[in-house]
Scaffold this motif. Structure first.
Motif, PDB file in Angstrom:
ATOM      1  N   MET A   1      30.764  37.087  38.091  1.00  0.00           N
ATOM      2  CA  MET A   1      29.655  37.853  38.641  1.00  0.00           C
ATOM      3  C   MET A   1      28.920  38.588  37.537  1.00  0.00           C
ATOM      4  SD  MET A   1      31.550  41.029  40.576  1.00  0.00           S
ATOM      5  CE  MET A   1      30.052  41.614  41.254  1.00  0.00           C
TER       6      MET A   1
ATOM      7  N   SER B   1      36.634  34.632  40.172  1.00  0.00           N
ATOM      8  CA  SER B   1      35.211  34.823  40.446  1.00  0.00           C
ATOM      9  C   SER B   1      34.464  35.221  39.181  1.00  0.00           C
ATOM     10  CB  SER B   1      35.009  35.889  41.517  1.00  0.00           C
ATOM     11  OG  SER B   1      35.373  37.151  41.009  1.00  0.00           O
TER      12      SER B   1
ATOM     13  N   ASP C   1      34.854  41.143  44.598  1.00  0.00           N
ATOM     14  CA  ASP C   1      35.003  40.048  43.642  1.00  0.00           C
ATOM     15  C   ASP C   1      35.463  40.548  42.272  1.00  0.00           C
ATOM     16  OD1 ASP C   1      34.325  38.086  45.405  1.00  0.00           O
ATOM     17  OD2 ASP C   1      32.194  38.115  44.895  1.00  0.00           O
TER      18      ASP C   1
ATOM     19  N   ASN D   1      39.090  39.654  41.990  1.00  0.00           N
ATOM     20  CA  ASN D   1      39.446  38.249  42.065  1.00  0.00           C
ATOM     21  C   ASN D   1      39.351  37.638  40.671  1.00  0.00           C
ATOM     22  OD1 ASN D   1      39.958  35.650  42.800  1.00  0.00           O
ATOM     23  ND2 ASN D   1      38.238  35.457  44.202  1.00  0.00           N
TER      24      ASN D   1
END
Length: 112
Positions: A58, A56, A50, A53
């Protein structure tokens, strides 16, 4: 003239097998392939794909060697790292309520 071209006339081919650097170049190529495979394995094991990406979000929390917490958060393309020390964690505030966990696992917030 006949003596100068003796090697080519006799059928001997000069393959360059005497060069010791050909084996080193092959080892370098092999190590690059191994490193790329190791990186892909680590990223897939820890589910860090991720990071690449753009859509995304996080957050990763890790503990440093000095017992401080480091919070690394990614939102879109921006990556922000903060280190939380005990001095930053202290502070004034007011109690807003109490949270209870019920037997079925749900959380209930009761304001004061």
């Amino acid at each position: 003239m006949r003596y100068m071209n003796r090697h080519t006339l006799a059928g001997e081919d000069d393959l360059g097998d005497d060069d010791p650097l050909t084996g080193v170049a092959n080892l370098f190529d092999l190590s690059v392939v191994f490193i790329v495979g190791l990186i892909v394995t680590v990223f897939s094991t820890f589910q860090l794909l991720d990071l690449f990406n753009e859509k995304s979000d996080m957050t990763v929390i890790k503990k440093t060697s000095s017992d401080n917490l480091q919070i690394i958060s990614k939102k879109g393309k921006k990556i922000k790292a903060m280190e939380v020390t005990k001095a930053k964690a202290k502070g004034g505030g007011e109690r807003l309520g109490t949270a209870y966990r019920l037997e079925d696992g749900t959380m209930v917030y009761v304001p004061d």
